[in-house]
Design a protein around this motif. Structure first.
Motif, PDB file in Angstrom:
ATOM      1  N   ARG A 170       0.840  -1.281   0.134  1.00  0.00           N
ATOM      2  CA  ARG A 170       0.077  -0.027  -0.170  1.00  0.00           C
ATOM      3  C   ARG A 170       0.837   1.193  -0.094  1.00  0.00           C
ATOM      4  O   ARG A 170       2.197   1.219  -0.108  1.00  0.00           O
ATOM      5  N   TYR A 171       0.351   2.436   0.323  1.00  0.00           N
ATOM      6  CA  TYR A 171       1.098   3.658   0.272  1.00  0.00           C
ATOM      7  C   TYR A 171       0.590   4.464   1.508  1.00  0.00           C
ATOM      8  O   TYR A 171      -0.362   4.674   1.900  1.00  0.00           O
ATOM      9  N   VAL A 172       1.626   5.261   2.083  1.00  0.00           N
ATOM     10  CA  VAL A 172       1.433   6.237   2.903  1.00  0.00           C
ATOM     11  C   VAL A 172       1.462   7.563   2.298  1.00  0.00           C
ATOM     12  O   VAL A 172       2.427   7.664   1.665  1.00  0.00           O
ATOM     13  N   SER A 173       0.511   8.441   2.728  1.00  0.00           N
ATOM     14  CA  SER A 173       0.642   9.972   2.365  1.00  0.00           C
ATOM     15  C   SER A 173       0.412  10.711   3.724  1.00  0.00           C
ATOM     16  O   SER A 173      -0.100  10.199   4.784  1.00  0.00           O
ATOM     17  N   LEU A 174       0.352  12.242   3.566  1.00  0.00           N
ATOM     18  CA  LEU A 174       0.070  12.959   4.347  1.00  0.00           C
ATOM     19  C   LEU A 174      -1.561  12.986   4.559  1.00  0.00           C
ATOM     20  O   LEU A 174      -2.190  13.069   3.668  1.00  0.00           O
ATOM     21  N   ALA A 175      -2.094  12.854   5.791  1.00  0.00           N
ATOM     22  CA  ALA A 175      -3.510  12.732   6.004  1.00  0.00           C
ATOM     23  C   ALA A 175      -4.173  13.814   5.293  1.00  0.00           C
ATOM     24  O   ALA A 175      -5.113  13.878   4.521  1.00  0.00           O
ATOM     25  N   GLU A 176      -3.557  15.188   5.387  1.00  0.00           N
ATOM     26  CA  GLU A 176      -4.139  16.316   4.766  1.00  0.00           C
ATOM     27  C   GLU A 176      -4.442  16.229   3.206  1.00  0.00           C
ATOM     28  O   GLU A 176      -5.132  17.062   2.632  1.00  0.00           O
ATOM     29  N   GLN A 177      -3.666  15.313   2.572  1.00  0.00           N
ATOM     30  CA  GLN A 177      -3.856  15.070   1.004  1.00  0.00           C
ATOM     31  C   GLN A 177      -4.920  14.302   0.763  1.00  0.00           C
ATOM     32  O   GLN A 177      -5.337  14.412  -0.292  1.00  0.00           O
ATOM     33  N   HIS A 178      -5.618  13.640   1.519  1.00  0.00           N
ATOM     34  CA  HIS A 178      -6.786  12.728   1.345  1.00  0.00           C
ATOM     35  C   HIS A 178      -6.670  11.862   0.229  1.00  0.00           C
ATOM     36  O   HIS A 178      -7.312  11.971  -0.867  1.00  0.00           O
ATOM     37  N   MET A 179      -5.526  11.251   0.271  1.00  0.00           N
ATOM     38  CA  MET A 179      -5.097  10.262  -0.947  1.00  0.00           C
ATOM     39  C   MET A 179      -5.592   8.720  -0.407  1.00  0.00           C
ATOM     40  O   MET A 179      -5.296   8.240   0.752  1.00  0.00           O
ATOM     41  N   GLU A 180      -6.392   8.232  -1.057  1.00  0.00           N
ATOM     42  CA  GLU A 180      -6.835   6.668  -0.986  1.00  0.00           C
ATOM     43  C   GLU A 180      -6.612   5.885  -2.060  1.00  0.00           C
ATOM     44  O   GLU A 180      -6.248   4.536  -1.869  1.00  0.00           O
ATOM     45  N   SER A 181      -6.948   6.262  -3.340  1.00  0.00           N
ATOM     46  CA  SER A 181      -6.807   5.194  -4.421  1.00  0.00           C
ATOM     47  C   SER A 181      -5.692   5.325  -5.168  1.00  0.00           C
ATOM     48  O   SER A 181      -4.821   5.963  -4.890  1.00  0.00           O
ATOM     49  N   VAL A 182      -5.410   4.135  -5.909  1.00  0.00           N
ATOM     50  CA  VAL A 182      -4.433   4.162  -6.784  1.00  0.00           C
ATOM     51  C   VAL A 182      -4.367   5.436  -7.695  1.00  0.00           C
ATOM     52  O   VAL A 182      -3.378   5.933  -8.133  1.00  0.00           O
ATOM     53  N   GLN A 183      -5.330   5.975  -8.206  1.00  0.00           N
ATOM     54  CA  GLN A 183      -5.653   7.045  -9.083  1.00  0.00           C
ATOM     55  C   GLN A 183      -5.160   8.128  -8.653  1.00  0.00           C
ATOM     56  O   GLN A 183      -4.586   9.066  -9.335  1.00  0.00           O
ATOM     57  N   ASP A 184      -5.004   8.110  -7.242  1.00  0.00           N
ATOM     58  CA  ASP A 184      -4.614   9.417  -6.684  1.00  0.00           C
ATOM     59  C   ASP A 184      -3.311   9.699  -6.531  1.00  0.00           C
ATOM     60  O   ASP A 184      -2.565  10.785  -6.353  1.00  0.00           O
ATOM     61  N   LEU A 185      -2.504   8.696  -7.090  1.00  0.00           N
ATOM     62  CA  LEU A 185      -1.075   8.813  -7.357  1.00  0.00           C
ATOM     63  C   LEU A 185      -0.571   9.443  -8.725  1.00  0.00           C
ATOM     64  O   LEU A 185       0.590   9.770  -8.950  1.00  0.00           O
ATOM     65  N   ALA A 186      -1.515   9.449  -9.512  1.00  0.00           N
ATOM     66  CA  ALA A 186      -1.398   9.915 -10.881  1.00  0.00           C
ATOM     67  C   ALA A 186      -0.786  11.366 -10.911  1.00  0.00           C
ATOM     68  O   ALA A 186      -0.938  12.298 -10.330  1.00  0.00           O
ATOM     69  N   GLY A 187       0.324  11.535 -11.831  1.00  0.00           N
ATOM     70  CA  GLY A 187       1.046  12.910 -11.765  1.00  0.00           C
ATOM     71  C   GLY A 187       1.951  13.157 -10.505  1.00  0.00           C
ATOM     72  O   GLY A 187       2.473  14.282 -10.613  1.00  0.00           O
ATOM     73  N   ARG A 188       2.127  12.233  -9.525  1.00  0.00           N
ATOM     74  CA  ARG A 188       2.821  12.576  -8.314  1.00  0.00           C
ATOM     75  C   ARG A 188       4.201  11.972  -8.274  1.00  0.00           C
ATOM     76  O   ARG A 188       4.368  11.206  -8.931  1.00  0.00           O
ATOM     77  N   SER A 189       4.950  12.626  -7.273  1.00  0.00           N
ATOM     78  CA  SER A 189       6.367  11.998  -7.013  1.00  0.00           C
ATOM     79  C   SER A 189       6.070  11.142  -5.917  1.00  0.00           C
ATOM     80  O   SER A 189       5.547  11.419  -4.926  1.00  0.00           O
ATOM     81  N   VAL A 190       6.340   9.686  -6.141  1.00  0.00           N
ATOM     82  CA  VAL A 190       6.059   8.544  -5.211  1.00  0.00           C
ATOM     83  C   VAL A 190       7.499   7.748  -4.986  1.00  0.00           C
ATOM     84  O   VAL A 190       8.327   7.641  -6.042  1.00  0.00           O
ATOM     85  N   VAL A 191       7.869   7.509  -3.882  1.00  0.00           N
ATOM     86  CA  VAL A 191       9.319   7.087  -3.281  1.00  0.00           C
ATOM     87  C   VAL A 191       8.874   5.606  -2.944  1.00  0.00           C
ATOM     88  O   VAL A 191       7.832   5.220  -2.415  1.00  0.00           O
TER      89      VAL A 191
END
Length: 261
Positions: free
Chosen positions: A131-152
């Motif tokens: 899965r992935y972790v993100s800042l809660a304030e970003q409200h990211m949940e789905s795979v599509q929420d990763l689109a166009g972002r920097s992911v490590v």
């Protein structure tokens, strides 16, 4: 009672001969038996499986290894085995195991078909999904929420391959970044250098639990993989090492009262 003594003697001789065959068939077992010492590969901060506190390796995977080493001592006909510890990372663990610098890696290595061509594995001791972790304030949940972002994600893990495959097949235009370790990747999310950190969900939970403000982070509901097993990893010539390890692990898993302390 003579027949009972005869059965016991016959069984003992058979076990001794069987152990000798096991030792002779494995270069690593031969070396361990000769030196009276076994080397455990451990992680530095992969809570709750393998981490270090006050210079001492500990965790669930470490406890499992120490328990099965007792059974291995009996198989080798030794009163005890000296245990040495070597720190390993996702990037160097396979090299150290393959080169014989580590006899058994007690951490969080995923047992996959590809990896079974490089090393031997014990029974699975945990199942986890990516899965992935993100800042809660970003409200990211789905795979599509990763689109166009920097992911490590961390170098040397299956999670990198899973992220790249997802990026390619779904055309998400993700900028994939590599970190040297999980702590670095998590810090990149905390500081805003990366929008998300892709990793095993149980390890993400451990990192969040150790954060100054756990509520600032959120693990995605979406999974990037199916559930996959962790296994204790051994050199590829040591599939025979599973013979003495398997009964001890089976006893631990089958009996909730079986102690691994």
């Amino acid at each position: 009672m003579k027949w009972l003594a005869a059965v016991f003697l016959t069984t003992t001789l058979w076990q001794g001969a069987h152990a000798s065959e096991q030792i002779a068939s494995s270069p690593t077992l031969t070396r361990i038996a000769s030196a009276g010492e076994i080397t455990i590969g451990h992680r530095s901060s992969e809570i709750p499986f393998s981490y270090v506190v006050d210079g001492k390796p500990m965790g669930y995977a470490i406890d499992l290894c120490l328990s099965i080493i007792n059974g291995l001592s009996e198989t080798l006909g030794l009163s005890e085995l000296k245990v040495s510890y070597v720190p390993v990372t996702p990037a160097n663990r396979f090299i150290l195991v393959r080169n014989g610098e580590v006899d058994i890696e007690c951490g969080v290595t995923t047992n996959t078909p590809e990896r079974r061509r490089q090393a031997a594995f014990s029974y699975p001791h945990f199942l986890t999904a990516t899965r992935y972790v993100s800042l809660a304030e970003q409200h990211m949940e789905s795979v599509q929420d990763l689109a166009g972002r920097s992911v490590v994600s961390t170098t040397g893990t299956v999670n990198i391959a899973q992220l790249n495959e997802l990026n390619r097949t779904q055309g998400l235009n993700i900028s994939v970044m590599l970190s040297r370790n999980h702590e670095e990747a998590f810090s990149m999310v905390a500081s805003g250098q990366a929008s998300a950190f892709v990793m095993d969900d149980i390890l993400l939970a451990g990192l969040i639990s150790s954060a100054t403000d756990p509520a600032a982070f959120k693990i995605s509901q979406a999974r990037l993989s199916s559930a996959e097993p962790y296994g204790l990893m051994m050199p590829p010539d040591n599939r025979v090492l599973n013979l003495p390890l398997a009964p001890e692990l089976a006893a631990i898993f089958a009996n909730p009262e079986h102690s691994i302390e």
